[in-house]
Write an enzyme that holds these catalytic residues in place. Sequence first.
Site, PDB file in Angstrom:
ATOM      1  N   SER A 197     -14.099   5.833   5.900  1.00 29.94           N
ATOM      2  CA  SER A 197     -12.649   5.698   6.062  1.00 29.94           C
ATOM      3  C   SER A 197     -11.991   4.800   5.024  1.00 29.94           C
ATOM      4  O   SER A 197     -10.766   4.735   4.951  1.00 29.94           O
ATOM      5  CB  SER A 197     -12.311   5.190   7.468  1.00 29.94           C
ATOM      6  OG  SER A 197     -12.662   3.838   7.575  1.00 29.94           O
TER       7      SER A 197
ATOM      8  N   LYS B 223     -10.617  -2.294   7.745  1.00 35.07           N
ATOM      9  CA  LYS B 223      -9.313  -1.617   7.578  1.00 35.07           C
ATOM     10  C   LYS B 223      -8.472  -2.375   6.558  1.00 35.07           C
ATOM     11  O   LYS B 223      -8.722  -3.545   6.282  1.00 35.07           O
ATOM     12  CB  LYS B 223      -8.537  -1.612   8.909  1.00 35.07           C
ATOM     13  CG  LYS B 223      -9.171  -0.812  10.038  1.00 35.07           C
ATOM     14  CD  LYS B 223      -8.858   0.650   9.950  1.00 35.07           C
ATOM     15  CE  LYS B 223      -9.488   1.411  11.125  1.00 35.07           C
ATOM     16  NZ  LYS B 223      -9.459   2.833  10.952  1.00 35.07           N
TER      17      LYS B 223
END
Lengths: 125, 432
Positions: free
Chosen positions: A46, A83
Amino acid sequence: MLISPVPVAAGYPSPAQDYFDGRIDLNAHLIKDITSTYVVRVAGESMEGAGISDGDELIVNRALEPRDGSVVVAVLDGELTIKRLRITSTGVVLQAENPAYPDIRVPSLSDLVIWGVATRCLHHV
Amino acid sequence: MSNPALMRRMPQIAHVDVNCFYASAERAFNPALEGKPVIVLSNNDGCAVTRSPEAKALGIPMGEPWFKLAPRAREWGLIALSSNYELYGDISARVMELLGRYSAWLEVYSIDEAFLGVKGTPTELITLGQTMKTAVRRNVGVPVCVGIAPTKTLAKLANKWAKNNPAFNGVCHWDSVPLPDRETLMRRLSVIEIWGVATRLTKRLNALGIHSILDLARADPVTIRDRFSVVMMRTVLELQGTPCIPMEEERIGRDQLIFSRSFATPITTTTGIQQVMSVYGQQASARLAKHGLQAKILTAFAATSHYNPKDTSYPSVCVPLPMPTADPVLLTKAAHALLPLIHEGIKYAKAGIMVTDLRPTANQAPLALFVNRHEERHVGTLLENVTRRYGRGSIGLGHAGLRGGPDWTMKRNMLSPRYTTHWDELPTVKAT
């Protein structure tokens, strides 16, 4: 006048001069604070857009203040998750750097547990 | 004492220790354990040596054998972990190094607690305590509480209070608490709760009408010395606010052995520290042998003096030993891992080593023989490579080794990764 601290021999260097401090020490360059720095390993794709791939190691400093744009390790559902942190006037977003993965929105930074801020990626080339 | 100028000059002692250290170290890397009852088991997964508050709330007593708990673990949601001493040793070294930045006088007391010399007004001291608490939590990732008082004994007591009373927010400055409240606490707590009073002495104290900590604090020090010992008299004096417990040089705890000493003349060279480490290595070896123990982890540290607030240095390093050992050569070699962290020219006033992950010696002779003979042939590297590839316990040393020797039969079925000391066991962060 420059004075050499050790006698300078002409010709082949003395083996005694092998004792020097000049070798690059990655700890010195990559780790600012040894008490707060950990190395973690990435699992998943991701963060590809940030150059962080599956299996890469990250250097994470827990002592850094997370800011808008920081790549952070956040605690989500009891797991350490990597993230991009976005702090905007409308709220806080944990962004993936891969369009295949959704963003996570929270009202404010206090709703998040930030474990640490990534400072380097040891990307496998 | 209401004169702030006077109070600023009076040195105080801060006692800092990590809450439920082993469980907290595990939680730092596995947030899923947060809020759940967690226990850490002793060697061989024998009994609970650390309990998280949630585990305590289940009524699990300290030292409860695992076999008694296991049948109900699922029903309770209880998570049991084997002792991960490499992780605890590294976390401990980080905590101590960080605390060293807040005081020029630091005494590493055990794997999870330290005494620091501190000065300031009550407000400044409480602020300092909160700052240290926040820094350890943020930097290292484990929670601590702080007790600050005129003596070590009272600082420990203040810390215990800070842990049990949320009103303190983790930091208790003894002198800031109103006297009646302090007396109430001391009246409520039995003498057994005080640092340095052994169970067997409690009965004798009780016979003299001394039941609570307050009774002991009000006892006559001389009488106590005559009936008991100088050690007990020191405890009484400390409870009365007179500091008299000196730096200790050697201690054996539940699962650790510590050697540390202040030097008459500061040591300023790596060679000097090397010699000191060699002495400790040999002393540790002798003590381990005497107690019939072997160690698996060694921590080495050095510290500059509190009289010299500039050029401070608190290097600390945690070294996993290649196998459980009491071998002086191996211990000394491990202690020398501190040397690259020593700054030439800085005045080191103190140094020490701590060995942990202790277990009873077995088959020591053949094991030691194999170590020495094979080390030259880099058998250690080979073993590590094989272990890395095929997992721990897949290969061992000689006839004492393969699933036969003391280490290889050790039960550690619920061992977490060695997150901070092994490249192959780093914490995983999800990118999904």
